[in-house]
Design a protein around this motif. Structure first.
Motif, short mmCIF file in Angstrom:
data_model
loop_
_atom_site.label_atom_id
_atom_site.label_comp_id
_atom_site.label_asym_id
_atom_site.label_seq_id
_atom_site.Cartn_x
_atom_site.Cartn_y
_atom_site.Cartn_z
N ALA A 60 60.02 37.27 30.05
CA ALA A 60 60.05 38.62 29.17
C ALA A 60 59.90 38.26 27.86
O ALA A 60 59.64 36.88 27.34
CB ALA A 60 61.55 38.90 29.17
N GLY A 83 59.78 43.29 26.84
CA GLY A 83 59.05 43.56 27.66
C GLY A 83 58.98 42.40 28.87
O GLY A 83 59.07 41.27 28.42
N ASP A 84 59.23 43.03 30.00
CA ASP A 84 59.11 42.34 31.40
C ASP A 84 57.46 41.83 31.50
O ASP A 84 56.79 42.56 31.87
CB ASP A 84 59.71 42.83 32.52
CG ASP A 84 59.78 42.01 33.74
OD1 ASP A 84 59.00 41.15 33.64
OD2 ASP A 84 60.51 42.19 34.39
N ILE A 85 57.27 40.65 31.39
CA ILE A 85 55.77 40.04 31.38
C ILE A 85 55.84 39.10 32.60
O ILE A 85 54.94 37.95 32.43
CB ILE A 85 55.17 39.56 30.16
CG1 ILE A 85 56.13 38.48 29.66
CG2 ILE A 85 55.05 40.67 29.13
CD1 ILE A 85 55.46 37.72 28.58
N ASN A 136 60.78 46.15 20.99
CA ASN A 136 61.13 46.04 22.55
C ASN A 136 61.11 44.97 23.28
O ASN A 136 60.26 44.06 22.92
CB ASN A 136 60.40 47.23 22.88
CG ASN A 136 58.88 47.02 23.47
OD1 ASN A 136 58.46 46.52 22.34
ND2 ASN A 136 58.27 47.17 24.57
#
Length: 179
Positions: A133, A119-121, A117
């Motif tokens: 991301a 992920g927005d980080i 996946n």
């Protein structure tokens, strides 16, 4: 030939540069290394795993060398910084569905397994939020190597049989040589 991760990194870098927006820097992540101004993409070889048991040739060649092979799986962590990193990473992930990309990676010995996946980080950096991301991608590569345990070209076997009081009843030495 054994895996050369410098060549693997070069292949992955070439692929990443070809799929990010034109002019966007791509670098290999190194802690405390200088970074370009946003937007940019980082690549990081996160882990390398041996898949199962390596295969070993049943017999050595005439020099005593045994061929060995094994599958390795590694995780490439891709992070996008600045602007719209989710779109950049989605485009990177989507590129791995293109036959031309897969063929180029395979030509360098790299097989695509799976993308995980995105992920927005996004995080706070110097009192401002920096858009980030992350995408992990699983790749595979073959480890091909040799071992040289040698071989016996002559074996000498001695058989001694004694009776109950310790007298030698039979004593013979046999020498076996390879053809």
């Amino acid at each position: 030939m054994a895996i050369n991760f410098a060549l693997v990194k070069n292949s992955l870098y070439t692929w990443a540069v070809s799929v990010v927006p034109s002019g966007m820097p791509v670098i290999f992540y190194e802690p405390n290394a200088p970074r370009p101004t946003v937007p940019y993409v980082t690549l990081y070889l996160n882990s390398v795993v041996s898949v199962g048991q390596d295969w070993t040739e049943a017999e050595a060649d005439s020099t005593g060398t045994v061929d060995m092979k094994g599958d390795r799986q590694f995780t490439l962590q891709v992070q996008g910084y600045g602007n719209d990193p989710l779109t950049v990473l989605e485009n990177i992930r989507t590129s791995l569905q293109k036959q031309t990309v897969l063929d180029t990676l395979r030509a360098n010995g790299i097989a695509f397994y799976q993308s995980l996946n995105i992920g927005d980080i996004t995080e706070l950096v110097d009192s401002q939020f920096e858009r980030r991301a992350q995408l992990d991608i699983l790749f595979g590569i073959a480890q091909i190597y040799t071992d040289t345990p040698g071989y016996f070209d002559e074996i000498e076997v001695q058989e001694i049989i004694e009776n109950q009081i310790g007298d030698v009843v039979y004593d013979e030495t046999i020498t076996i040589t390879s053809p």
